[in-house]
Design an enzyme around this catalytic site. Structure first.
Site, PDB file in Angstrom:
ATOM      1  NE  ARG A 198     -33.457  78.121  44.455  1.00  0.00           N
ATOM      2  CZ  ARG A 198     -32.685  78.353  43.432  1.00  0.00           C
ATOM      3  NH1 ARG A 198     -31.363  78.319  43.566  1.00  0.00           N
ATOM      4  NH2 ARG A 198     -33.203  78.609  42.248  1.00  0.00           N
ATOM      5  CB  CYS A 229     -35.651  87.509  44.275  1.00  0.00           C
ATOM      6  SG  CYS A 229     -36.992  86.640  45.115  1.00  0.00           S
ATOM      7  CB  CYS A 243     -38.443  90.361  45.970  1.00  0.00           C
ATOM      8  SG  CYS A 243     -37.075  89.617  46.847  1.00  0.00           S
ATOM      9  CB  CYS A 284     -36.520  91.498  49.044  1.00  0.00           C
ATOM     10  SG  CYS A 284     -36.182  91.210  47.301  1.00  0.00           S
ATOM     11  CB  CYS A 304     -36.183  82.672  45.066  1.00  0.00           C
ATOM     12  SG  CYS A 304     -37.493  83.476  44.154  1.00  0.00           S
TER      13      CYS A 304
END
Length: 179
Positions: A48, A41, A131, A105, A44
């Protein structure tokens, strides 16, 4: 213990360890995405980016770890990345634990126009999931909750490294009675 962290921070091996750990976690994220076909998502993807910021901090510290200013700048970059990643992952957990129409999100990443990571590196930064979905869990905790733990551990280690910068290393080889 502070002597250990100070010694590790003035050597390249400590900063290399930071880079390797961040890149291994990125590799695990890619395995989840492409090997296990779990869709990342937006949160995520942002997490990262925070991990890559941590790897960049390690790269910066790797340049000249003997110089205090370089170590402090690398620690500053690391702290910004870790705190941002921790806040993002806490918000991600909130999306999962309290799903609601007003607590969701975005489906599109909001990178700056001068740094469109989702356009430059879609393999890494293109979100395709939602999300609030919990697609994977381990020991009863979702992936977002494990990411909170991961960033909290990084934050603790970086705090110890920062505190250790004020410890003086005895380089004369003499034995001290009171340490």
């Amino acid at each position: 213990m502070l002597k250990f962290f100070k010694t590790l921070s003035v050597q390249r091996s400590g900063w290399l360890l930071l880079i390797i750990s961040a890149l291994v976690l990125e590799g695990i994220a890619l395995y989840f995405q492409y090997g296990m076909e779990l869709q990342p998502c937006v949160m995520c993807v942002y997490e990262r980016v925070a991990l890559f910021g941590l790897a960049f901090a390690g790269l910066f510290g790797l340049i000249a770890p003997r110089f205090l200013i370089v170590r402090l700048l690398a620690l500053l970059i690391g702290f910004v990345s870790v705190v941002k990643g921790l806040l993002l992952s806490l918000k991600h957990v909130d999306y999962q634990l309290h799903p609601a129409p007003w607590n969701q999100c975005s489906y599109l990443p909001e990178f700056p126009q001068t740094l469109p990571l989702d356009k430059w590196f879609p393999v890494l930064f293109q979100p395709t999931g939602s999300c609030e979905n919990v697609a994977w869990s381990f020991l009863g905790f979702s992936m977002a909750q494990w990411i909170v733990v991961m960033f909290a551990i990084y934050l603790l280690v970086l705090l110890l490294v920062l505190i250790s910068q004020f410890k003086r290393l005895d380089t004369r080889g003499r034995r001290r009675l009171f340490k």
